[in-house]
Scaffold this active site. Structure first.
Site, short mmCIF file in Angstrom:
data_model
loop_
_atom_site.label_atom_id
_atom_site.label_comp_id
_atom_site.label_asym_id
_atom_site.label_seq_id
_atom_site.Cartn_x
_atom_site.Cartn_y
_atom_site.Cartn_z
N HIS A 125 38.50 -36.69 63.01
CA HIS A 125 39.14 -35.46 63.45
C HIS A 125 38.19 -34.68 64.33
CE1 HIS A 125 37.67 -32.52 60.05
NE2 HIS A 125 36.76 -33.42 60.31
N CYS B 277 31.13 -30.74 65.03
CA CYS B 277 32.53 -31.03 64.65
C CYS B 277 33.49 -30.80 65.80
CB CYS B 277 32.93 -30.19 63.44
SG CYS B 277 31.99 -30.59 61.97
N HIS C 210 34.81 -37.05 65.30
CA HIS C 210 33.84 -37.51 64.30
C HIS C 210 34.63 -37.88 63.06
CE1 HIS C 210 34.49 -33.36 63.01
NE2 HIS C 210 34.02 -33.70 61.83
N HIS D 222 34.94 -38.99 58.64
CA HIS D 222 34.50 -38.80 57.26
C HIS D 222 35.11 -39.87 56.37
CE1 HIS D 222 32.95 -34.76 58.09
NE2 HIS D 222 34.06 -34.53 58.75
N ASP E 277 44.66 -43.08 56.57
CA ASP E 277 43.50 -43.98 56.51
C ASP E 277 43.26 -44.65 57.86
OD1 ASP E 277 41.31 -45.22 55.26
OD2 ASP E 277 42.52 -47.01 54.82
N HIS E 278 42.04 -44.55 58.34
CA HIS E 278 41.62 -45.09 59.63
C HIS E 278 42.47 -44.54 60.78
CE1 HIS E 278 39.37 -47.70 56.97
NE2 HIS E 278 38.57 -47.90 58.00
N GLU F 129 35.41 -33.83 51.66
CA GLU F 129 35.16 -34.29 53.02
C GLU F 129 33.81 -35.01 53.10
OE1 GLU F 129 35.88 -32.07 57.11
OE2 GLU F 129 34.02 -31.40 56.17
#
Length: 136
Positions: free
Chosen positions: A14, A33, A39, A41, A79-80, A126
């Site tokens: 994100h 960020c 970037h 997490h 996810d991903h 996070e």
């Protein structure tokens, strides 16, 4: 009242960026960020459900059902993925962990209620140091 919880994990990218601000303002508030290349997490999602024990099953809610709801309605979508661009329920929204937790609640709350119990808490970690809790 009994509380149960299920943990799921996902990886996502994100960017924290306010398009109404200058690049300098975004960098000052969001630092790395706000990176134009985004970037990522490795998130941990903890869903807490509350209710009374069903005398026929001994469960508040079958954890297999809870896992399936979380997987199908949330994890498979995030996810991903790039939270800013790839996730339908995040489009046009600020991709902060706080907003993401609220959106997860909106998705999960009605599905869990169908099982005769209540969503109590969403905890979204996070990083190892940063987490958000949302109670609806």
């Amino acid at each position: 009242m009994i509380y149960i919880e299920r943990k799921e994990r996902f990886s996502a990218a994100h960017q924290l960026y306010n398009p109404n601000w200058t690049v300098e303002q975004n960098d000052a508030v969001f630092g790395k960020c706000a990176n134009k290349n985004f970037h990522g997490h490795n998130f941990t999602l903890i869903v807490t459900v509350k209710g009374e024990i069903n005398p026929d099953t001994g469960f508040v809610m079958n954890l297999v059902d809870l896992k399936k709801i979380i997987q199908e309605q949330v994890i498979e979508k995030v996810d991903h993925a790039n939270l800013n661009h790839d996730v339908d329920f995040m489009l046009g929204k600020f991709a902060s962990t706080e907003v993401l937790a609220e959106e997860f609640w909106k998705i999960l709350e009605p599905a869990i209620a169908e099982h005769g119990c209540q969503l109590h808490r969403i905890r979204l970690e996070e990083t190892i140091n940063n987490a958000v809790e949302y109670f609806g």
